[in-house]
Design a protein around this motif. Structure first.
Motif, PDB file in Angstrom:
ATOM      1  N   PRO A   1      -6.822   9.748  -9.281  1.00  0.00           N
ATOM      2  CA  PRO A   1      -7.078   8.551  -8.287  1.00  0.00           C
ATOM      3  C   PRO A   1      -6.230   7.389  -8.375  1.00  0.00           C
ATOM      4  O   PRO A   1      -5.971   7.025  -7.506  1.00  0.00           O
ATOM      5  N   LEU A   2      -5.629   7.340  -9.546  1.00  0.00           N
ATOM      6  CA  LEU A   2      -4.680   6.111  -9.654  1.00  0.00           C
ATOM      7  C   LEU A   2      -3.494   6.431  -8.959  1.00  0.00           C
ATOM      8  O   LEU A   2      -2.828   5.701  -8.352  1.00  0.00           O
ATOM      9  N   THR A   3      -2.878   7.690  -9.104  1.00  0.00           N
ATOM     10  CA  THR A   3      -1.469   8.077  -8.438  1.00  0.00           C
ATOM     11  C   THR A   3      -1.801   7.959  -7.047  1.00  0.00           C
ATOM     12  O   THR A   3      -0.891   7.501  -6.309  1.00  0.00           O
ATOM     13  N   ILE A   4      -2.928   8.607  -6.585  1.00  0.00           N
ATOM     14  CA  ILE A   4      -3.297   8.380  -5.039  1.00  0.00           C
ATOM     15  C   ILE A   4      -3.502   7.290  -4.531  1.00  0.00           C
ATOM     16  O   ILE A   4      -2.874   6.833  -3.495  1.00  0.00           O
ATOM     17  N   ALA A   5      -4.119   6.405  -5.366  1.00  0.00           N
ATOM     18  CA  ALA A   5      -4.355   4.737  -4.943  1.00  0.00           C
ATOM     19  C   ALA A   5      -3.035   4.189  -4.793  1.00  0.00           C
ATOM     20  O   ALA A   5      -2.643   3.476  -3.466  1.00  0.00           O
ATOM     21  N   VAL A   6      -2.083   4.496  -5.546  1.00  0.00           N
ATOM     22  CA  VAL A   6      -0.839   3.483  -5.832  1.00  0.00           C
ATOM     23  C   VAL A   6       0.034   4.303  -4.733  1.00  0.00           C
ATOM     24  O   VAL A   6       0.552   3.433  -3.800  1.00  0.00           O
TER      25      VAL A   6
END
Lengths: 347, 327
Positions: A134-139
């Motif tokens: 989720p972190l990678t996709i949010a950024v």
């Protein structure tokens, strides 16, 4: 292309894949009424079908498709399907120095499933995936959205820069980062103590997982961003314009209008990143050279498979672990697929 | 031959006036881009928002570029200076050329870097070209023909996307051990030719850019299937082919787990496995100057791919947007 190539290559996928026949029947059952003209027509062309000369109308309309996909199907069958079947077969046997190889049923699976090391690894990659994906996709979405809206200067330059880590092998990325994050000597550790965080050991057993999250974020954000950017580009201009005229702010437009429209892409990326995260291998295996005590041989399931099979030479056990890993990933994929289908996002 | 005429007619659209119209084409592309996006001023942003967001991007760009800058700077250092001097500045003595020369030597028996570079080139070129050819053929087959079991086979291909590499590399190794393909170059190259992503991309690309009417017209004119594919469809597929080529070159170049499994002889290693063996030797042994070779080797591994990416990126991005051949 000679006649032999086509003759030999064509029937191969049907036999080697072992799925064509049932599948064809299935497919015919669904899509084409049994005994229809279409189904009837395929058989004769199997015998006569050869060069492209026959082209034109009617007959010869179906076989070229099979011929075009045949080379790939042969390679797929020989280098993926056959090995998979063989791995399942191997996992059912046990080799001993004395007594040779014996059928042992599910004993290897029991051994793997009762190994705390294996479960520790599974739990670890699940935690890792839950944070990293989720972190990678949010950024990635944040940058894709502001680039696409055109509210950043030099956005073309930034897009290119962010994509660059895609061209860096995971091994090189891990080596670079392990030097950068070296305790005491590494520039990042120095910066941390200079900023007043005290002595931060990025490789300690508590910090090793966040460190790997950082490295993987570095590697994959740009790739995800590029795909999201392309997908955002496809949102029709009229929709954004209407929202602007209606007085919506940029944040509203991005979160309430564009985000829902690219949701299928986001779901696909979540899915692919998750499959990747669960297979985590390269980064921890390189970091293990720098900090062996923080990374055990079963740190991730992939490391467990490798170390069991190659490190200890227990191929049967390794095969069982590999099959189990594939089953876990397959189950999670199917779950995600089911959710996606229920939400009407299945294409 | 009318098939040739058809193909030429399609490709000549943009290739007719190569140099003179380049500026005009660029302007047209910019105008098209402007038409596609909403003018920024309409968002009614607060002053300074653009600057703030640009600064955020700059910060992230520093995060992305820092390791590569570190790699570049430290490839000029001695082993002692890698640890002792500032990571983001140069230190004397300047050892870049000695370090590069070290890539040709066999230090501490870890293996020779140049040999790995050669191997990687071989695996990447043959594997990626093979993957691109197979993807083009299969994508065309799936896109332009309907045959029994076609859909099911397509789903089978797509489902291989989800098969973990770990779960396929070990089985491959086990099968190779049976049939004597361990430590064989083909054992590495052939599996690299399976590219489900490539097939998916080619299928989507062909669906969007190769008109069925054109293929039918060529067939009515008497062209055979092979001819229709090579002379009519293939020229239209070039941007898609380049995209797949780029992706598969990167995939093979960066592959680590499969060659790690397959090769036990260091003279067959690709760069990734070679560098990881160097990194292990550097951490465990204290013999020679392995660290500078490792860092310089990393730099040389990264540069060709970044160069390839920067060259091809422009090409395929333009091509993919236009959806046609750009000559």
């Amino acid at each position: 292309m000679g006649r032999q190539t086509i003759r030999e290559a064509r029937p191969a996928p049907a036999r080697a894949v072992g799925a064509d026949d049932q599948v064809a029947a299935d497919d015919a059952g669904h899509a084409v009424p049994a005994g229809s003209v279409r189904t009837g027509r395929l058989r004769p062309t199997r015998r006569t079908g050869r060069t492209g000369r026959t082209g034109g109308k009617g007959r010869g309309r179906q076989w070229p498709g099979a011929v075009f996909i045949a080379p790939h199907m042969v390679v797929l069958a020989l280098f993926m399907v056959v090995p998979t079947i063989y791995a399942i077969y191997t996992s059912l046997y046990t080799s001993r120095l004395i007594g040779g190889t014996r059928y042992s049923g599910l004993a290897n699976y029991r051994t793997v499933l009762s190994s705390p090391e294996f479960w520790d690894g599974v739990r670890r990659v699940l935690v890792f995936a839950a944070v990293q994906v989720p972190l990678t996709i949010a950024v990635a979405f944040f940058f894709a959205a502001i680039f696409e809206a055109g509210v950043v200067r030099f956005s073309r330059f930034f897009r290119t820069v962010f994509f660059v880590p895609f061209a860096v092998p995971g091994v090189v990325a891990a080596v670079m980062w392990s030097f950068l994050l070296l305790p005491v000597f590494g520039p990042y550790s120095k910066a941390m103590s200079w900023l007043g965080f005290g002595h931060v050991d990025f490789f300690s057993s508590g910090m090793i997982l966040p460190t790997i999250v950082l490295i993987v974020l570095w590697e994959w954000t740009g790739y995800n961003m590029t795909i999201l950017y392309t997908s955002l580009k496809a949102v029709p201009r009229e929709i954004t314009e209407a929202a602007v005229v209606g007085g919506a702010s940029l944040t509203t437009i991005i979160l309430r209008i564009k985000l829902p429209m690219v949701r299928p892409t986001i779901v696909m990326l979540l899915f692919l990143n998750m499959v990747g995260a669960l297979q985590l291998f390269t980064e921890p295996s390189i970091l293990a050279a720098f900090q062996p005590q923080a990374i055990s041989y079963g740190f991730t399931p992939s490391l467990y498979v490798y170390n069991t099979a190659v490190g200890s030479g227990e191929y049967n056990l390794g095969a069982a672990a590999a099959v189990l890993l594939a089953m876990i990933i397959g189950a999670i994929s199917l779950g995600a697929f089911a959710v996606r289908r229920r939400n009407g996002e299945f294409r | 031959m009318s098939t040739d005429t058809a193909a030429r007619a399609v490709s000549s659209g943009s290739a007719s006036s190569p140099d003179a119209s380049r500026a005009a084409r660029k302007a047209a592309r910019r105008a098209a881009a402007a038409r596609e996006s909403v003018p920024v001023r309409l968002y009614g942003l607060r002053r300074g928002t653009t600057t703030l967001l640009t600064l955020v991007c700059a910060g992230f760009a520093v995060f992305i570029l820092a390791p590569l800058v570190w790699l570049l700077i430290n490839s000029t250092k001695t082993q002692a200076n890698v640890y002792q001097s500032s990571g983001f500045w140069f230190a004397r003595p300047f050892r870049l050329f000695q370090n590069l020369a070290g890539l040709g030597k066999n230090i501490s028996g870890a293996g020779v870097y140049l040999r790995w570079l050669e191997n990687t080139l071989l695996y990447a070129v043959v594997g990626a070209v093979g993957a691109t050819v197979l993807s083009a053929l299969a994508g065309y087959g799936f896109s332009r023909f309907r045959f029994r079991g076609g859909n099911a086979l397509f789903y089978l291909v797509m489902s291989t996307l989800l098969v973990p590499i770990t779960s396929i590399a070990l089985p491959l190794f086990l099968v190779y051990a049976k049939v004597g393909l361990v430590n064989s170059v083909w054992g590495m190259i052939l599996p690299s030719m399976v590219s489900p992503v490539g097939i998916y991309l080619m299928r989507t690309f062909i669906d969007a850019t190769v008109p069925q009417d054109l293929l039918d017209a060529a067939r009515i004119d008497g062209a055979g299937e092979v001819r229709v594919f090579c002379r009519v469809a293939l020229p239209l597929m070039v941007p898609g082919l380049l995209t797949v080529l780029l992706l598969t070159v990167v995939a093979v170049w960066n592959n680590y787990f499969l060659p790690l499994m397959l090769f036990s002889r260091s003279d067959l290693y690709p760069l990734t496995v070679g560098l990881s063996s160097l990194s292990q030797a550097a951490e465990t042994g204290t013999k020679a100057e392995l660290v500078p070779v490792l860092i310089t080797g990393g730099l040389v591994t990264v540069l060709p791919l970044i160069a390839l990416f920067l060259i091809l990126e422009k090409y395929f991005r333009g091509g993919a947007l236009q959806g046609s051949v750009t000559g």
